[in-house]
Motif scaffolding. Structure first.
Motif, short mmCIF file in Angstrom:
data_model
loop_
_atom_site.label_atom_id
_atom_site.label_comp_id
_atom_site.label_asym_id
_atom_site.label_seq_id
_atom_site.Cartn_x
_atom_site.Cartn_y
_atom_site.Cartn_z
N LEU A 1 58.67 -12.97 -14.65
CA LEU A 1 58.00 -12.15 -13.65
C LEU A 1 57.15 -11.10 -14.35
O LEU A 1 57.41 -10.76 -15.49
N CYS A 2 56.17 -10.58 -13.64
CA CYS A 2 55.49 -9.39 -14.13
C CYS A 2 56.12 -8.23 -13.39
O CYS A 2 56.15 -8.20 -12.17
N ALA A 3 56.67 -7.27 -14.14
CA ALA A 3 57.38 -6.15 -13.51
C ALA A 3 56.54 -4.88 -13.52
O ALA A 3 57.07 -3.78 -13.61
N GLU A 4 55.23 -5.04 -13.50
CA GLU A 4 54.35 -3.86 -13.45
C GLU A 4 53.23 -4.20 -12.49
O GLU A 4 52.53 -5.20 -12.69
N LEU A 5 53.08 -3.40 -11.44
CA LEU A 5 52.05 -3.68 -10.44
C LEU A 5 50.68 -3.75 -11.12
O LEU A 5 50.22 -2.77 -11.70
N CYS A 6 50.08 -4.96 -11.13
CA CYS A 6 48.89 -5.15 -11.96
C CYS A 6 47.70 -5.67 -11.16
O CYS A 6 46.81 -6.32 -11.69
N GLY A 7 47.67 -5.38 -9.87
CA GLY A 7 46.53 -5.80 -9.07
C GLY A 7 46.96 -6.65 -7.90
O GLY A 7 48.16 -6.86 -7.67
N GLY B 1 46.95 -9.76 -7.21
CA GLY B 1 47.69 -11.01 -7.41
C GLY B 1 48.97 -10.82 -8.19
O GLY B 1 49.56 -11.79 -8.67
N HIS B 2 49.43 -9.57 -8.31
CA HIS B 2 50.63 -9.24 -9.11
C HIS B 2 51.82 -10.15 -8.78
O HIS B 2 52.49 -10.66 -9.67
N HIS B 3 52.04 -10.38 -7.47
CA HIS B 3 53.21 -11.17 -7.06
C HIS B 3 53.10 -12.64 -7.47
O HIS B 3 54.09 -13.35 -7.51
N THR B 4 51.89 -13.10 -7.78
CA THR B 4 51.72 -14.51 -8.17
C THR B 4 51.84 -14.68 -9.69
O THR B 4 51.78 -15.79 -10.19
N MET B 5 52.00 -13.57 -10.40
CA MET B 5 52.03 -13.63 -11.85
C MET B 5 53.41 -14.07 -12.33
O MET B 5 54.24 -13.26 -12.73
N ARG B 6 53.65 -15.37 -12.22
CA ARG B 6 54.96 -15.91 -12.58
C ARG B 6 54.80 -17.00 -13.61
O ARG B 6 53.75 -17.63 -13.69
N VAL C 1 44.89 -5.34 -17.94
CA VAL C 1 45.55 -4.12 -17.44
C VAL C 1 47.02 -4.09 -17.87
O VAL C 1 47.46 -4.94 -18.63
N LEU C 2 47.77 -3.11 -17.37
CA LEU C 2 49.21 -3.03 -17.67
C LEU C 2 49.95 -4.19 -17.02
O LEU C 2 49.72 -4.50 -15.85
N HIS C 3 50.83 -4.84 -17.77
CA HIS C 3 51.74 -5.84 -17.22
C HIS C 3 53.13 -5.53 -17.77
O HIS C 3 53.29 -4.57 -18.54
N ASP C 4 54.11 -6.35 -17.42
CA ASP C 4 55.46 -6.16 -17.96
C ASP C 4 56.15 -7.52 -17.97
O ASP C 4 56.29 -8.16 -16.93
CU LIG Z 1 51.02 -8.33 -14.31
#
Ligand SMILES: [Cu+2]
Length: 286
Positions: free
Chosen positions: A224-230, A232-237, A188-191
């Motif tokens: 960080l991932c700066a695009e809400l991607c599901g 677990g978005h906040h764990t995408m580090r 999906v979209l990430h950043d």
């Molecule tokens: Cu992401």
């Protein structure tokens, strides 16, 4: 009178909060000081307009408050005032946007000597790929993604065999060298965003987006991932370690190529099949 005082208080409190707030940019660690300058220009322009507008409203609330026997005059048009407001707004908006255009031009003009690094976003972790000795990243496609080939590298492309794959681990970069980040997503979209580098870019499934930067300060920084991607978005580090050339080369020498990882995966698969067939034989003889 009370309302005018409250408005005055809002202005004073807002300005004081801005000046004394502990929440400010993290220290810069890349060449993108321009980003901070453009944000500060925007703060100044919007700050001055905010103070002026609220003070004007406070003045009007006080000056034109209700008094017995005084009637308001109806004035639907004021060409002179409208002209000045239009010019003022246009100058303000242009001053906020024009520096951004200059910065954007630099942002998309990648230096020729920039090293290529691919970052792959996937729910919810970061992986990376560096071109191997040949300096060329092999072809890739999400259709090739499998447990043994998480980045979907094309096994038929010889350029891909020596690519260095870093799965869900820290990326190391040499300090002072420009890097072109090539960004890819397998879902999906990430950043991709490292606050200290300032630069960031959306990652769109099906295409490769990019930006460049040069890290200027050694250290360990959070990705960080700066695009809400599901969920677990906040764990995408992830982590980017910026270090001197020697330490970087030492790290690089320890990394494995796609070819090595594929061979390991094939080996493991063989061992597993071996165990299964031995287990079957044991079961049969018993
Ligand atoms: Cu992401």
């Amino acid at each position: 009178m009370v309302v005018a005082l409250i408005l005055l208080l809002v202005v004073v409190a807002s300005v004081l909060f801005h000046l004394t707030s502990p929440w400010w940019f993290s220290p810069l660690a890349s060449n993108w000081g321009y980003m901070d300058s453009t944000i500060i220009i925007t703060f100044w322009i919007t700050g001055v307009v905010f103070v002026a507008v609220i003070l004007f409203v406070a003045y009007c609330v006080f000056r034109f408050r209700h008094r017995e026997g005084i009637k308001a005059a109806y004035e639907p048009e004021n060409a002179k005032l409208e002209l000045w407001l239009t010019i003022g707004t246009a100058v303000g908006v242009a001053a906020m946007l024009a520096p951004g255009l200059v910065v954007w031009y630099d942002f998309v003009s990648v230096p020729k000597d920039a090293a290529k690094v691919e970052a792959v976003g996937k729910q919810w972790l970061w992986s990376y790929r560096l071109p191997g000795k040949d300096g060329v990243l092999g072809k890739s496609d999400t259709l090739n993604v499998s447990p043994d080939n998480p980045l979907g590298i094309d096994t038929k492309d010889p350029h891909g065999q020596d690519d260095i794959v870093i799965e869900s681990d820290a990326l190391h970069l040499p300090v002072g060298k420009p890097v072109k980040m090539l960004l890819r997503s397998t879902d999906v979209l990430h950043d991709f965003y490292v606050p200290q580098f300032r630069a960031k870019m959306d990652i769109v499934p099906g295409m490769v987006t990019y930006f460049w930067f040069a890290p200027t300060r050694a250290g360990s920084y959070e990705v960080l991932c700066a695009e809400l991607c599901g969920i677990g978005h906040h764990t995408m580090r992830g982590t980017v370690v910026v270090e001197d050339e020697d330490a970087y080369q030492e790290w690089l020498n320890k990394q494995e190529t796609f070819q090595q990882l594929s061979a390991q995966a094939a080996n493991e698969q063989r061992n597993k099949l071996d165990l299964v067939s031995r287990g079957k034989r044991v079961g049969f003889t018993e």
